[in-house]
Design a protein around this motif. Structure first.
Motif, PDB file in Angstrom:
ATOM      1  N   THR A 131       0.818  -1.214   0.000  1.00  0.00           N
ATOM      2  CA  THR A 131       0.000   0.000   0.000  1.00  0.00           C
ATOM      3  C   THR A 131       0.852   1.266   0.000  1.00  0.00           C
ATOM      4  O   THR A 131       0.316   2.381   0.094  1.00  0.00           O
ATOM      5  CB  THR A 131      -0.905   0.016   1.245  1.00  0.00           C
ATOM      6  OG1 THR A 131      -0.089  -0.132   2.424  1.00  0.00           O
ATOM      7  CG2 THR A 131      -1.905  -1.128   1.191  1.00  0.00           C
ATOM      8  N   SER A 132       2.167   1.121  -0.103  1.00  0.00           N
ATOM      9  CA  SER A 132       3.074   2.260  -0.035  1.00  0.00           C
ATOM     10  C   SER A 132       3.250   2.909  -1.406  1.00  0.00           C
ATOM     11  O   SER A 132       2.745   2.435  -2.424  1.00  0.00           O
ATOM     12  CB  SER A 132       4.428   1.805   0.510  1.00  0.00           C
ATOM     13  OG  SER A 132       5.340   2.880   0.580  1.00  0.00           O
ATOM     14  N   VAL A 133       4.029   3.985  -1.406  1.00  0.00           N
ATOM     15  CA  VAL A 133       4.402   4.645  -2.663  1.00  0.00           C
ATOM     16  C   VAL A 133       5.588   3.918  -3.280  1.00  0.00           C
ATOM     17  O   VAL A 133       6.200   3.039  -2.662  1.00  0.00           O
ATOM     18  CB  VAL A 133       4.786   6.126  -2.408  1.00  0.00           C
ATOM     19  CG1 VAL A 133       3.591   6.892  -1.876  1.00  0.00           C
ATOM     20  CG2 VAL A 133       5.963   6.217  -1.439  1.00  0.00           C
ATOM     21  N   ASP A 134       5.926   4.282  -4.497  1.00  0.00           N
ATOM     22  CA  ASP A 134       7.107   3.718  -5.145  1.00  0.00           C
ATOM     23  C   ASP A 134       8.361   4.102  -4.367  1.00  0.00           C
ATOM     24  O   ASP A 134       8.426   5.153  -3.725  1.00  0.00           O
ATOM     25  CB  ASP A 134       7.233   4.227  -6.581  1.00  0.00           C
ATOM     26  CG  ASP A 134       6.150   3.662  -7.492  1.00  0.00           C
ATOM     27  OD1 ASP A 134       5.532   2.649  -7.116  1.00  0.00           O
ATOM     28  OD2 ASP A 134       5.932   4.243  -8.571  1.00  0.00           O
ATOM     29  N   ALA A 135       9.375   3.248  -4.468  1.00  0.00           N
ATOM     30  CA  ALA A 135      10.638   3.502  -3.786  1.00  0.00           C
ATOM     31  C   ALA A 135      11.786   3.350  -4.776  1.00  0.00           C
ATOM     32  O   ALA A 135      11.591   2.952  -5.930  1.00  0.00           O
ATOM     33  CB  ALA A 135      10.811   2.559  -2.602  1.00  0.00           C
ATOM     34  N   VAL A 136      12.988   3.650  -4.310  1.00  0.00           N
ATOM     35  CA  VAL A 136      14.198   3.523  -5.126  1.00  0.00           C
ATOM     36  C   VAL A 136      15.278   2.840  -4.293  1.00  0.00           C
ATOM     37  O   VAL A 136      15.513   3.216  -3.134  1.00  0.00           O
ATOM     38  CB  VAL A 136      14.713   4.907  -5.597  1.00  0.00           C
ATOM     39  CG1 VAL A 136      16.026   4.758  -6.362  1.00  0.00           C
ATOM     40  CG2 VAL A 136      13.679   5.598  -6.460  1.00  0.00           C
TER      41      VAL A 136
END
Length: 225
Positions: free
Chosen positions: A163-168
Motif C-alpha cells: 500500500t506504499s508509494v514507489d521507492a528507489v
C-alpha cells in the motif's frame, strides 16, 4: 565519489585502491593533493599496507521474482521515489520482523560507510575493524526508529508495503533501480571485500580528528605520538 567509482571499475581485479583527496573531507582518501609526489614514491617502493573493507551484497525482488542485484562499499538505501508521501516499510532482521517504519527511507551501511550517508542520517561512527552492519532510518515517523548495529552474518530485509508509494534502491549513491510497492530488498555482508592501500598505520581516531577537525586541545593523555 571518485574512489567509489574506482572501486566499481576495479572490483573484479581485486587490486588495492589508494585515494588522493582533491576535494573536501575525502574520508576514504589516504593522502592530500599536495602529497602526490610522496604518494607515488611510496607506491613504487611498495611502502604501504593493505586493509580489507567489508562490502554489502544486495538483492531486490518483487512478487518472488528478482528485479535487481548489486553491491556497495558504503551503503545501500531504500528511499521514497517522490517528495509527496512517506515510504512505508517493514524492517526484518534474520528472518524476523523488527518494526514498521514510515519515512524517507532506510540506510543499510558498512563500518566504512558509517561516516557517509548513515552518519548524515544520525547513525553512529563505527571503527573500520568492527565486523558489523548498520541499519539507519531516514526521518522515520515512528516511536522506535533508532540506528541499529547488527551482527556481521545478519541478513537485513526491507519490505516496501503493497500500500506504499514507489521507492528507489540505491547502492553507494551511484547505482539505482526503481522499486514498486510490494518489493523486498535483502542486504547481507558481501562475499568480496574491497582492498584499500594505506601509507601509514595511524589510528582511526586520528583520522576522525583530522577529517572532522575535532577540538582536542588540552588533551593530557599518555599516548602522544
Amino acid at each position: 565519489g571518485t574512489l567509489l567509482r574506482a572501486a566499481e571499475i576495479t572490483r573484479a581485479a581485486h587490486v588495492p585502491l589508494l585515494g588522493v583527496n582533491l576535494g573536501h573531507v575525502g574520508f576514504l582518501a589516504e593522502a592530500e593533493g599536495n602529497d602526490t609526489e610522496k604518494v607515488v614514491s611510496q607506491v613504487v617502493s611498495g611502502d604501504y599496507i593493505v586493509e580489507e573493507r567489508v562490502t554489502l551484497d544486495v538483492v531486490a525482488t518483487c512478487n518472488g521474482a528478482e528485479i535487481a542485484r548489486g553491491w556497495a562499499i558504503n551503503e545501500a538505501t531504500v528511499e521514497k521515489a517522490g517528495r509527496e508521501r512517506m515510504v512505508e516499510m517493514i524492517v526484518e532482521v534474520d528472518g524476523r520482523p523488527l518494526s514498521r517504519w514510515g519515512g524517507d527511507g532506510v540506510v543499510c551501511a558498512t563500518p566504512t560507510g558509517s561516516t557517509a550517508y548513515a552518519f548524515s542520517a544520525g547513525g553512529p561512527v563505527v571503527w573500520p575493524n568492527v565486523d558489523a552492519l548498520l541499519v539507519v532510518p531516514i526521518s522515520a515517523h515512528a516511536l522506535f526508529a533508532r540506528p541499529l548495529v547488527v551482527g556481521p552474518d545478519s541478513v537485513v530485509a526491507l519490505e516496501v508495503l503493497a500500500t506504499s508509494v514507489d521507492a528507489v534502491l540505491c547502492c553507494d549513491g551511484r547505482r539505482s533501480v526503481d522499486l514498486p510497492p510490494g518489493s523486498r530488498v535483502e542486504v547481507r555482508r558481501g562475499q568480496q571485500s574491497i582492498s584499500l592501500a594505506r601509507l601509514q598505520q595511524s589510528p582511526f581516531t586520528d583520522r576522525l580528528v583530522d577529517k572532522f577537525d575535532l577540538p582536542v586541545n588540552g588533551w593530557r593523555g599518555t599516548g602522544r605520538g
